[in-house]
Design a protein around this motif. Structure first.
Motif, PDB file in Angstrom:
ATOM      1  N   GLU A 181       0.814  -1.224   0.000  1.00 35.39           N
ATOM      2  CA  GLU A 181       0.000   0.000   0.000  1.00 35.39           C
ATOM      3  C   GLU A 181       0.842   1.266   0.000  1.00 35.39           C
ATOM      4  N   THR A 182       2.096   1.183  -0.409  1.00 35.97           N
ATOM      5  CA  THR A 182       2.931   2.376  -0.485  1.00 35.97           C
ATOM      6  C   THR A 182       2.521   3.243  -1.674  1.00 35.97           C
ATOM      7  N   MET A 183       2.788   4.539  -1.565  1.00 34.27           N
ATOM      8  CA  MET A 183       2.490   5.449  -2.665  1.00 34.27           C
ATOM      9  C   MET A 183       3.291   5.079  -3.909  1.00 34.27           C
ATOM     10  N   ALA A 184       4.511   4.606  -3.704  1.00 34.66           N
ATOM     11  CA  ALA A 184       5.345   4.212  -4.844  1.00 34.66           C
ATOM     12  C   ALA A 184       4.685   3.091  -5.631  1.00 34.66           C
ATOM     13  N   ASN A 185       4.120   2.117  -4.935  1.00 37.04           N
ATOM     14  CA  ASN A 185       3.449   1.014  -5.627  1.00 37.04           C
ATOM     15  C   ASN A 185       2.160   1.473  -6.288  1.00 37.04           C
ATOM     16  N   ILE A 191      15.269   6.392  -7.380  1.00 34.81           N
ATOM     17  CA  ILE A 191      14.627   5.424  -8.274  1.00 34.81           C
ATOM     18  C   ILE A 191      15.348   4.091  -8.137  1.00 34.81           C
ATOM     19  N   GLY A 192      14.605   2.987  -8.187  1.00 33.77           N
ATOM     20  CA  GLY A 192      15.251   1.681  -8.205  1.00 33.77           C
ATOM     21  C   GLY A 192      14.345   0.580  -7.720  1.00 33.77           C
ATOM     22  N   TRP A 193      14.961  -0.531  -7.302  1.00 31.54           N
ATOM     23  CA  TRP A 193      14.258  -1.680  -6.748  1.00 31.54           C
ATOM     24  C   TRP A 193      14.825  -2.001  -5.367  1.00 31.54           C
ATOM     25  N   ASN A 194      13.970  -2.491  -4.485  1.00 34.01           N
ATOM     26  CA  ASN A 194      14.396  -3.286  -3.350  1.00 34.01           C
ATOM     27  C   ASN A 194      14.033  -4.721  -3.696  1.00 34.01           C
ATOM     28  N   VAL A 195      15.008  -5.614  -3.729  1.00 35.52           N
ATOM     29  CA  VAL A 195      14.756  -6.994  -4.126  1.00 35.52           C
ATOM     30  C   VAL A 195      14.631  -7.851  -2.879  1.00 35.52           C
ATOM     31  N   PHE A 245      10.646  -7.871  -7.002  1.00 33.07           N
ATOM     32  CA  PHE A 245      11.089  -6.491  -7.174  1.00 33.07           C
ATOM     33  C   PHE A 245      10.083  -5.526  -6.554  1.00 33.07           C
ATOM     34  N   GLU A 246      10.497  -4.816  -5.503  1.00 31.43           N
ATOM     35  CA  GLU A 246       9.667  -3.798  -4.866  1.00 31.43           C
ATOM     36  C   GLU A 246      10.135  -2.426  -5.330  1.00 31.43           C
ATOM     37  N   ILE A 247       9.237  -1.640  -5.903  1.00 32.92           N
ATOM     38  CA  ILE A 247       9.603  -0.380  -6.543  1.00 32.92           C
ATOM     39  C   ILE A 247      10.086   0.662  -5.541  1.00 32.92           C
ATOM     40  N   VAL A 248      11.118   1.374  -5.918  1.00 31.90           N
ATOM     41  CA  VAL A 248      11.551   2.591  -5.224  1.00 31.90           C
ATOM     42  C   VAL A 248      11.334   3.731  -6.206  1.00 31.90           C
ATOM     43  N   LEU A 249      10.448   4.635  -5.871  1.00 27.84           N
ATOM     44  CA  LEU A 249      10.090   5.722  -6.783  1.00 27.84           C
ATOM     45  C   LEU A 249       9.640   6.907  -5.953  1.00 27.84           C
ATOM     46  N   THR A 250      10.390   8.000  -6.014  1.00 29.73           N
ATOM     47  CA  THR A 250      10.097   9.152  -5.172  1.00 29.73           C
ATOM     48  C   THR A 250       9.837  10.397  -6.006  1.00 29.73           C
ATOM     49  N   ALA A 251       9.314  11.412  -5.330  1.00 27.06           N
ATOM     50  CA  ALA A 251       9.071  12.696  -5.993  1.00 27.06           C
ATOM     51  C   ALA A 251      10.360  13.423  -6.322  1.00 27.06           C
ATOM     52  N   GLY A 252      11.497  12.894  -5.853  1.00 25.44           N
ATOM     53  CA  GLY A 252      12.782  13.536  -6.100  1.00 25.44           C
ATOM     54  C   GLY A 252      13.246  13.487  -7.536  1.00 25.44           C
ATOM     55  N   VAL A 253      12.584  12.681  -8.386  1.00 27.71           N
ATOM     56  CA  VAL A 253      12.975  12.598  -9.795  1.00 27.71           C
ATOM     57  C   VAL A 253      12.893  13.975 -10.448  1.00 27.71           C
ATOM     58  N   ALA A 254      11.782  14.660 -10.255  1.00 34.20           N
ATOM     59  CA  ALA A 254      11.612  15.989 -10.856  1.00 34.20           C
ATOM     60  C   ALA A 254      12.646  16.975 -10.330  1.00 34.20           C
ATOM     61  N   ASP A 255      12.998  16.856  -9.047  1.00 30.42           N
ATOM     62  CA  ASP A 255      14.015  17.748  -8.473  1.00 30.42           C
ATOM     63  C   ASP A 255      15.376  17.532  -9.137  1.00 30.42           C
ATOM     64  N   LEU A 303      17.906  12.586 -28.080  1.00 28.38           N
ATOM     65  CA  LEU A 303      17.241  11.499 -27.375  1.00 28.38           C
ATOM     66  C   LEU A 303      17.845  11.402 -25.984  1.00 28.38           C
ATOM     67  N   PHE A 304      16.985  11.253 -24.969  1.00 32.19           N
ATOM     68  CA  PHE A 304      17.530  11.153 -23.611  1.00 32.19           C
ATOM     69  C   PHE A 304      16.574  10.411 -22.685  1.00 32.19           C
ATOM     70  N   ALA A 305      17.131   9.882 -21.611  1.00 28.62           N
ATOM     71  CA  ALA A 305      16.363   9.155 -20.609  1.00 28.62           C
ATOM     72  C   ALA A 305      17.071   9.253 -19.269  1.00 28.62           C
ATOM     73  N   LEU A 306      16.325   8.894 -18.224  1.00 25.53           N
ATOM     74  CA  LEU A 306      16.796   8.989 -16.842  1.00 25.53           C
ATOM     75  C   LEU A 306      16.542   7.647 -16.173  1.00 25.53           C
ATOM     76  N   GLY A 307      17.428   7.229 -15.294  1.00 27.49           N
ATOM     77  CA  GLY A 307      17.234   5.948 -14.627  1.00 27.49           C
ATOM     78  C   GLY A 307      17.896   5.900 -13.268  1.00 27.49           C
ATOM     79  N   PRO A 308      17.892   4.705 -12.645  1.00 21.36           N
ATOM     80  CA  PRO A 308      18.471   4.565 -11.303  1.00 21.36           C
ATOM     81  C   PRO A 308      19.916   5.038 -11.272  1.00 21.36           C
ATOM     82  N   GLY A 309      20.240   5.630 -10.140  1.00 20.24           N
ATOM     83  CA  GLY A 309      21.597   6.140  -9.957  1.00 20.24           C
ATOM     84  C   GLY A 309      21.641   7.411  -9.101  1.00 20.24           C
ATOM     85  N   VAL A 310      20.908   8.519  -9.439  1.00 18.15           N
ATOM     86  CA  VAL A 310      20.201   8.713 -10.696  1.00 18.15           C
ATOM     87  C   VAL A 310      21.221   8.966 -11.803  1.00 18.15           C
ATOM     88  N   SER A 311      20.972   8.372 -12.974  1.00 11.65           N
ATOM     89  CA  SER A 311      21.855   8.567 -14.110  1.00 11.65           C
ATOM     90  C   SER A 311      21.044   9.006 -15.313  1.00 11.65           C
TER      91      SER A 311
END
Length: 348
Positions: A178-182, A225-229, A234-244, A331-339
């Motif tokens: 029931e996390t917001m990330a999920n 951003i990432g996973w907790n395994v 795979f449990e999602i790690v996803l925060t509002a910090g991406v936009a920051d 072309l560009f993308a963002l991913g865990p790291g953040v990278s």
């Protein structure tokens, strides 16, 4: 450098509206009416109209252990990867034995032998084909994969390189989380794959020219951003910090990269942005001072198939090519790291 000879996006056969997916998944994620109402509102605000899934929607009620879902990943991912690569090779006028190098990327399942290895005999790739499977790049994997295959072809300009991306996000479903990330993830990510064929300069073949690439790793952002395994997968790690992160780093990053080629943001005719979600696309637009209409292909892809993780930006690239876009493209993308990964293109 290299040229992109073909891009082949593929999707699983099962397709559902966002409302259908929400109705099926909500009871699996929360039994509390109030929390389910929050999940439903978040899904409805995702900017997504439809997504594809590896399995029929009702099968997700029965998903078993991590091992069982990962076995499904291996089977479904190999089928999708085969479809994508056969299509891309046919479009480029090449055959499986022509391929010298394969990079495979995914972050939604694991396999040893890796999926690319499982395709060698199945597709008729040469026994001496060079392979590089990659796990952990996440959403940045499509852009990073293009850059790394380009790197290989810079040193082997007479050869053919292939990027394969497969993401089956639906198989990472976490029940009773029931996390917001999920809540966000179950309304955002879809399933899909893509194959890209690139050729070295010495082959003299037409295509989209890869002008240059740039990689960036942003400090103090590993928890964004990432996973907790765990035992359930795979449990999602996803925060509002991406936009920051985007707001803080992208303006200077893009300006410096374009500046190396005597360009500014205004010189970019075509933007191929990773459709990470409404907030991510809005942050890209805001940080770069770009009008929403410039990212129309990314918004349309988000609506049509959702965020396909590493495959997403490759689907946007395919749609961009089909639209007849030309001139300088980024072309560009963002991913865990953040990278982040940036690929400067020249579309003919």
């Amino acid at each position: 450098m290299s040229r992109i000879a073909a891009v082949a996006p593929v999707l699983p056969d099962y397709s559902y509206t966002q409302a259908e997916i929400t109705a099926e998944l909500a009871p699996l994620i929360s039994a509390a009416p109030g929390k389910r109402a929050v999940l439903e509102r978040m899904h409805a605000a995702s900017g997504i109209g439809r997504r594809h899934t590896a399995l029929p929607l009702e099968r997700y009620r029965e998903l078993g252990t991590f091992r069982e879902t990962n076995d499904l990943f291996i089977s479904c991912a190999t089928d999708l990867a085969e479809r994508a690569l056969r299509t891309a090779l046919a479009e480029s006028g090449l055959e499986p034995p022509d391929v010298d190098f394969v990079m495979f990327t995914s972050v939604t399942g694991i396999s040893a032998p890796s999926v690319d290895a499982l395709l060698v005999q199945r597709l008729g790739l040469r026994a001496d084909v060079k392979r590089l499977p990659s796990f952990g790049l996440g959403c940045v994997g499509g852009a990073a994969g293009l850059a790394r295959v380009n790197d290989y072809l810079a040193g082997h300009p007479g050869e053919v390189g292939v990027l394969l991306s497969v993401e089956l996000c639906s198989l990472t479903l976490q029940r009773d989380d029931e996390t917001m990330a999920n809540f966000v993830a179950t309304g955002l990510f879809g399933d899909g794959a893509a194959a890209v064929v690139l050729v070295g300069d010495d082959r003299g073949e037409p295509g989209i020219r890869v002008v240059d690439t740039r990689s960036s790793f942003y400090p103090d952002s590993t928890e964004v951003i990432g996973w907790n395994v765990g035992g359930s997968g795979f449990e999602i790690v996803l925060t509002a910090g991406v936009a920051d992160v985007i707001d803080r780093h992208f303006p200077a990053e893009v300006a410096a990269f374009l500046g190396d080629h005597g360009m500014t943001v205004q010189d970019v005719a075509t933007w191929v942005a990773h459709p990470g979600g409404p907030r991510v696309l809005e942050a890209f637009e805001r940080s770069l001072g770009v009008d929403r209409s410039e990212f129309a292909a990314s918004w349309a892809s988000l609506d049509k198939v959702g965020n396909l993780s590493s495959s997403a930006v490759l689907h946007v690239l395919a749609d961009t090519i089909e639209s007849g876009a030309s001139g300088p493209g980024l072309l560009f993308a963002l991913g865990p790291g953040v990278s982040a990964e940036f690929v400067l293109l020249e579309l003919p």
